[in-house]
Structure formats: structure tokens, C-alpha cells
Scaffold this active site. Structure first.
Site, short mmCIF file in Angstrom:
data_model
loop_
_atom_site.label_atom_id
_atom_site.label_comp_id
_atom_site.label_asym_id
_atom_site.label_seq_id
_atom_site.Cartn_x
_atom_site.Cartn_y
_atom_site.Cartn_z
N ASP A 1 0.89 -1.28 0.06
CA ASP A 1 -0.02 0.00 0.08
C ASP A 1 0.97 1.18 0.07
OD1 ASP A 1 -2.30 1.90 0.12
OD2 ASP A 1 -3.27 0.82 1.44
C1 BGC Z 1 -5.05 3.26 0.12
C2 BGC Z 1 -5.21 2.23 -0.84
C3 BGC Z 1 -5.07 2.95 -2.42
C4 BGC Z 1 -3.73 3.70 -2.41
C5 BGC Z 1 -3.69 4.35 -3.74
C6 BGC Z 1 -3.87 4.10 -0.17
O1 BGC Z 1 -3.84 5.20 0.86
O2 BGC Z 1 -5.00 2.68 1.45
O3 BGC Z 1 -6.44 1.61 -0.76
O4 BGC Z 1 -5.27 1.85 -3.35
O5 BGC Z 1 -3.64 4.58 -1.48
O6 BGC Z 1 -4.27 5.59 -3.96
#
Ligand code: BGC
Length: 745
Positions: free
Chosen positions: A278
Site C-alpha cells: 500500500d
Molecule cells: C489506500 C489504498 C489505495 C492507495 C492508492 C492508499 O492510501 O489505502 O486503498 O489503493 O492509497 O491510492
């Protein structure tokens, strides 16, 4: 070792060369990998978010040098096309970039938030919506989305409950798999196929106290019974990638968690897709107190099995050094790059050069959005069958901060929404009834507004109207990532507004638009009808107006339990019974001598222990009756499934869709089992007076669970079965499981 020999053609980029050679994906991966430098490999393992419009010369040079494998949220359509051209034509090996974006519940056309879609209990519809989102996003050059979010969510304080498919593993798994099929289409290689991503692996939804990013403690049995199954369902549906979670699971951050990524995902599930971290989750392991520095974090992420790092640069900054010093084996790098290249080949990226183009919502996509919004709305109350509104309603008062807010009704993750395509309830009602018959007085400026200067005009509108339509709830920014709430009440002065309007004495219909289950007991008591519309997306307005006036009937069912108050949270239907279960007779504050042993049961003394609305609940404009459950046999033997069935009759005056739910419970087991577990559901459309026998097959595998040695077994014993309209009702039958089969897997 590279076992594939490349033709000695010069002057061709590797991608083109391999495309012409007719080799299998695996051979193409091997051949390409053998030609890559360590820097190029690490480049593939890095996803950047830093493309800026227009592309800078420095950025172009980095792409040429193979510094990045993937981009997140990369610039405009033109930027993406240009970046891809440079990667494929001007980099040494011509490896295409993979453009990713959070296409969560629609791209240009916004569908209801995932929790709302889950309330449809309709996998085909969810698949269709995801397919449409994929068509739109891929047309603009995006081939990877970070959805579906498959975190089981049992705590409405957690803002990301909006992105979830609810509290139940069976429901979330069934709907999540449908979403994967929709995004990915028939074949990943089709140009309109969007690689899906099962996230966040794992346990993220159980963040302590519902506070986003907080630690998670979950015993392995609970992980296997509740938190893993939706991910496993996505795996079986062929999901192209997995994302790690931000949280620490049992003290080990998910991004450096070998148990999750190696033992379960790569080991037990034999997964060969991409694992992406993530956003900056790799270096965050330092703050977790799990890694000493970013070197250590990079090592721990890679050894655990993270192929690609999102946004942060620990891989780019550290991996080369770590390999050269012998701290990390080249085999780990190669395995990660293989997974990434495999996905790029599977997506046909080496073989297609389709110029991206801009898209906008059209009639077909808006029709899907309208149906999805209609099917996701849940009718919670309909006293005296106030709804559907009759043609004799001359004038309606439209009141509340959510009646005319395009931004708010699309909910979280709608950065690509086309605002002009969003139709609010106010617009739809004016369209339908004519502006003169719709008296609009919002009362409040937004959902958090505490000022009351708009109340008099709203009360006046209510007085002049036949019916009051209240549009209440939460504005967009109150749910989603990092939007945890400690209170679940309607924010701002909304409850006070309803009190004021109530004085006008007109029948009130409350339409709630929110990203989570809210607590609104008093509002529901004052309103004659309550429709929970979640954040319904672009076509929320027309969908709600059609439901209110009966052009369509509500059919949504709650995918998550609604608490009476935040103090009951976490509350979910599939709980264990406890040694002192409370009974329905003990609702309310116990009377009499509090020292009576009878009062020592699992409940609250200041609020009922039952939920406000149970899981699976939802009314329609019809009334359905269920016959007692009939079983095809009293005993289930290993190879012979039992059929449970019930006759469902529509006793109402209108067509209606009933969502018939199958639950079971093991009366005694070597690990105590939940009071009920959802094991099947069917949506049936019945005309007035029509009846249908709805049947479910139950096999011994359906009844399996994890025992104390964490083996999946089906134990002998008594099993209770319900065929029911929700998790709190329905008639029960019982059968016996005769033989033990162990383990089932
Ligand atoms: C979130 C994810 C997301 C990623 C990309 C993160 O902060 O937890 O779910 O896909 O950002 O935007």
C-alpha cells in the site's frame, strides 16, 4: 537460468521481439528477465505517483532509463500516451509501463459506493458496473485498478467501511469475485480489461477502535473463517494482484508479513500474481517499530513477498546495495520481477499500442448507475405503506443538506467523476413534478452545519407541502480513508432540523445518504418512511425519485448490521452465543432485583442488546411469507448433500424482489460456531399472489470449519438451518451430520 534462446535479431526492442516469437507468457518472461540489468529490474518493482503535466525532461529520461515499472494517478491521457511511447520505443528493452488508478466504484460514471452496491446482493449487477468502469478507465489508458476492497468491516466508525462489501465473508466473497470478473472481463489480454487488486491483505477492517491504520489483533481461526475467505474468493476468480494492508497484524505489519504473503497467499493459495505494497507502507514499517530503517524495511518487504513498492522509494534506493552486498539474493528480485512482467504480458501490454482517448458518461453507463442506485437502496421503515407516494401528492417539501449536493452523493473515491453527469434528488424531483410543486429549503448548508437560521424557511416549506422529503446523512468527506468517526449520529444540526420540521405535522420520508451505518433512532421514529440510499453515485437522484413514486420498488438488504448506538460497536450477526446469552425477553432495562441471577446475561443495562436493524434486513413494497423449512433428509452423509427449501409467497399487491437467505448453525462443535452463518442467498422476483419454492443445497464442505489444530473439518453433530428474510428472523429446521470428514482441504 534462462532456458529460452532468443533469436539473435538486433535492432528490435525486446517486447516487439518477444511478441513476434509466439512464445508462452512464462517463456517470454524468462527471456526478458535474462536480459535485464539489476537497475532495470528494480525499476520494474517501483511504482511512482510523480508524473506531472506536462512531462518534464527529467521524467522522460527516467522512463527511458527504465527507472519506473508503474505509475499511480499518472497525469492526463496525453501524458500517459507519451510516457508509454517513450517506455516502449525509447527505453533499452521497451518494457511497457502499467498505469494504475483507484477505480473503486466507477470511473467517469460513478456507481454507488461499494457498501451500497453490496446492499443489492446482486452479483450480476455488480459485475456489470465493474465492467463499465473498466471500459471507461481502459479507454483512458489505465489498466490496473486498486479494487475490490475485501476487508470485512464490522465497525462503522471505520471510515473505510464505505469501500467494503460489508460484514459477512460469504456475501463479500461472492460480490467481490463478481467485481473481479467485471473489471477483468473475459480475458486480461482484452484491451478493455482492467487488472483488479484484492486489498488490503489482511485484517485491515478490524482496526482497533475503528480508528484507521490502527493495529489489528486477530486469532488465526478468525482470519481463516472471516477475514481470508473474500480474498480467497477473489483469488479463485483470477484476481491479477493483491495489495498489502497498512496495519500491523498480530504485531507484524502486513507489508512485511511472511505468514500472510508467503505461507497463505503464495503457499496455500498458490498465487502467481503481483503483490503491491500500500501507499508508502514499506518505509512505514520503521514507524511501526518493526524495521530499523528503510534498508531493513526494503529487506523485510521483499523477503515477505512484496513485488512492487507503491510511491515510496526504499526499493529504488536500497535494493541494489542490498543485493551487491549479498544481504538479499538475486532470486528474490527475479521472483518479484517475474510476477510483474507476467502481469504485463497477461495484459497484452507488450502487444498493443492503443491510443488512449477521453471518455465521458453516456446513456448506457448512466442506466447501469441508475439501476445500481435503485437496487442498493434499503427500505428500513414504511409505516402505513406511505411509500410509494401516490399520484395525489401535489406538493413536496424537499429539505436537508443532501438533497442537492452532487459532490456529496458520489461519496468517497470519486476523483474522476464527471460532475455534470451527477443528478441530485432535487433535480430529479423537479424534473418529474415540475419546479412549482417542489418546495426546496435545505435548512442546513451541509451535513455538519450547526446553524439554525435556515430552519424557519424549511418549516414553512413543510407546512405548505403535502409530504416532506428529508435528505439527510453525511457529506462525502466524512467517510473513506482516514475518516473514522467516534460518533455515528447524524452530524451537525440535522436531528434538530428534523425535530423542527416534525412540528409542521406533515408526513415525513427520510432518505439517508451516507458512507456508513449511522445511528438515527429518533429521526426514524419521527419519519413515517426511511430509505437508506448510501452514497448512491451519479444517478442517485433519479433512482431515489423512482423508488419514492413507485416506478420501481426497493429491494436492497443490509450488508452490515446497524447498531442502535455507537456503544454497541462492533456488532455483527455472526457472533458466538456466549455462556450467558440474553433473550428477547430481556430487552430494555431489567426490572426487579438486579441481584437475580436471571439478570446476569450478556446485554446492556442502558440499551437493548439487539441491533437497530439486523444484517440482511430490508423491506419492499410487497409482503412475503415463508413456509417452514423442508429438508430432503434428516441426516447428511459425506457424499450426499441435503436440500433445504421453503415456499415463498408474495402476499402484497405489487411485484417484489425478495432476497431469500440461508443460514446455519452447529449446535455443538470442537470450536464454538457463530449463532448463524450465511451460506447462500437467492433473489426472487414474485408477482402478487405468486409463490415459489426456493431451494439450497448444503454439502458437507459447506459445513466445514477450522478446528483447534486449524484443520478444516466437517464434524458430526446437529446443524440448524434457517431460510430467512434476514439474520434475525425465519423458521428453523434441524438435521444431523453423520460422518466426519477431515480435513476437507
Ligand atoms: C489506500 C489504498 C489505495 C492507495 C492508492 C492508499 O492510501 O489505502 O486503498 O489503493 O492509497 O491510492
Amino acid at each position: 537460468m534462462n532456458s529460452v534462446r532468443l533469436p539473435a535479431a538486433l535492432g528490435l526492442l525486446a517486447g516487439e521481439l518477444l511478441a513476434q516469437s509466439g512464445m508462452s507468457v512464462e517463456d517470454r518472461v524468462t527471456a526478458l528477465l535474462s536480459r535485464m540489468t539489476l537497475d532495470e529490474k528494480i525499476g520494474q518493482m517501483s511504482q511512482s505517483t510523480s508524473i506531472r503535466t506536462p512531462l518534464s525532461e527529467q521524467f522522460k529520461a527516467e522512463i527511458r532509463a527504465g527507472r519506473w515499472g508503474s505509475f499511480l494517478n499518472a497525469g492526463s491521457v496525453t501524458d500517459r500516451a507519451e510516457a508509454q511511447r517513450i517506455a516502449m520505443k525509447e527505453s533499452r528493452l521497451g518494457i511497457p509501463l502499467l498505469f494504475a488508478r483507484d477505480v473503486i466504484h466507477g470511473y467517469k460514471t460513478i456507481f454507488p459506493i461499494p457498501l451500497g452496491q453490496a446492499a443489492s446482493w446482486n452479483p450480476e449487477l455488480i459485475e456489470e458496473a465493474a465492467r463499465q468502469a473498466a471500459r471507461e478507465a481502459t479507454a483512458e489508458g489505465i489498466r490496473w485498478t486498486f479494487a475490490p476492497m475485501l476487508d470485512i468491516a464490522r465497525d462503522p466508525r471505520w471510515g473505510r467501511v464505505a469501500e467494503s462489501l460489508g460484514e459477512d465473508p460469504f456475501l463479500a466473497g461472492t460480490l467481490g469475485a463478481a467485481m473481479v470478473r467485471g473489471f477483468q472481463g473475459r480475458s486480461l489480454a482484452d484491451p478493455d480489461s482492467l487488472a483488479a487488486c484484492a486489498k488490503h491483505f489482511a485484517g485491515y477492517g478490524a482496526a482497533e477502535a475503528g480508528r484507521d491504520y490502527n493495529s489489528v489483533w486477530l486469532p488465526e481461526i478468525l482470519l481463516r473463517e472471516v477475514y481470508f475467505p473474500p480474498f480467497h474468493a477473489a483469488r479463485l476468480a483470477g484476481v491479477a494482484s493483491f495489495m498489502t494492508a497498512f496495519n500491523a497484524l498480530n504485531g507484524v505489519p502486513a507489508t512485511g508479513n511472511r505468514f500472510l504473503l508467503r505461507d497463505i497467499l503464495r503457499g496455500e493459495w498458490n498465487y502467481d500474481g503481483v503483490v503491491v505494497s500500500d501507499y508508502e507502507a514499506v518505509p512505514e514499517m520503521v514507524r511501526h517499530g518493526y524495521a530499523r530503517d528503510d534498508r531493513d524495511a526494503a529487506t523485510k518487504a521483499l523477503t515477505a513477498g512484496v513485488d512492487m513498492e507503491m510511491v515510496s522509494t526504499s526499493y529504488v534506493d536500497r535494493l541494489k546495495q542490498l543485493v551487491e552486498s549479498g544481504s538479499i539474493g538475486m532470486n528474490l528480485i527475479d521472483a518479484a520481477v517475474r510476477n510483474i512482467l507476467r502481469l504485463k504480458f497477461r495484459l497484452g501490454l507488450f502487444d498493443q499500442t492503443i491510443a488512449p482517448r477521453e471518455v465521458s458518461p453516456g446513456p448506457a453507463s448512466l442506466a447501469i448507475a441508475e439501476r445500481a442506485a435503485m437496487e442498493s437502496a434499503v427500505l428500513l421503515k414504511n409505516e402505513g405503506e406511505l411509500l410509494p407516494l401516490s399520484g395525489s401528492v401535489r406538493t413536496v417539501a424537499v429539505i436537508g443538506p443532501l438533497a442537492d449536493s452532487r459532490l456529496d452523493q458520489v461519496g468517497t473515491w470519486s476523483m474522476d467523476a464527471v460532475a455534470d453527469a451527477v443528478q441530485t434528488p432535487l433535480a430529479a424531483l423537479r424534473n418529474r413534478m415540475g419546479t412549482g410543486r417542489v418546495l426546496y429549503a435545505p435548512g442546513l448548508r451541509n451535513s455538519r452545519d450547526r446553524t439554525t437560521d435556515g430552519f424557519p424557511a424549511a418549516v414553512e416549506a413543510a407546512r405548505r407541502a403535502d409530504i416532506v422529503l428529508l435528505f439527510l446523512g453525511e457529506e462525502q468527506i466524512l467517510s473513506g480513508e482516514a475518516r473514522s468517526r467516534a460518533f455515528l449520529d447524524l452530524p451537525g444540526a440535522q436531528a434538530a432540523l428534523v425535530d423542527a420540521i416534525h412540528q409542521a405535522g406533515k408526513p415525513m420520508v427520510a432518505v439517508l445518504m451516507a458512507g456508513r451505518p449511522l445511528t438515527f433512532h429518533d429521526v426514524a421514529a419521527q419519519a413515517r418512511a426511511v430509505l437508506y440510499a448510501w452514497h448512491p453515485g451519479a444517478m442517485g437522484g433519479p433512482a431515489i425519485s423512482k423508488l419514492l413514486f413507485g416506478d420501481a420498488a426497493p429491494s436492497g438488504r443490509l450488508p452490515i448490521t446497524f447498531p442502535r448506538t455507537v456503544g454497541q460497536v462492533p456488532i455483527y450477526y455472526s457472533e458466538l452465543r456466549t455462556g450467558r446469552p440474553a433473550s428477547e425477553k430481556e430487552l430494555g432495562i431489567p426490572l426487579g432485583n438486579p441481584e437475580q441471577p436471571a439478570g446476569y446475561t450478556s446485554k446492556y443495562i442502558d440499551v437493548d442488546f439487539t441491533p437497530e436493524y439486523p444484517f440482511g434486513f430490508g423491506l419492499t413494497y410487497s409482503r412475503f411469507e415463508y413456509s417452514p423449512v423442508r429438508l430432503s433428509a434428516p441426516v447428511l452423509r459425506a457424499a450426499q448433500p441435503i436440500t433445504a427449501s421453503a415456499e415463498i409467497v408474495n402476499r402484497g399487491a405489487r411485484d417484489g424482489v425478495e432476497t431469500v437467505q440461508l443460514y446455519f448453525h452447529h449446535v455443538a462443535a470442537s470450536v464454538a460456531q457463530p449463532v448463524r452463518k450465511l451460506a447462500g442467498f437467492q433473489r426472487v422476483l414474485l408477482k402478487p399472489g405468486e409463490s415459489r419454492r426456493v431451494s439450497f443445497q448444503i454439502s458437507s464442505d459447506d459445513l466445514a470449519f477450522y478446528d483447534q489444530s486449524r484443520r478444516r473439518v466437517t464434524e458430526p453433530g446437529r446443524v440448524q438451518v434457517w431460510i430467512a428474510p434476514d439474520a434475525a428472523r425465519g423458521s428453523m429446521a434441524e438435521f444431523t451430520v453423520q460422518s466426519v470428514t477431515e480435513p476437507v482441504e
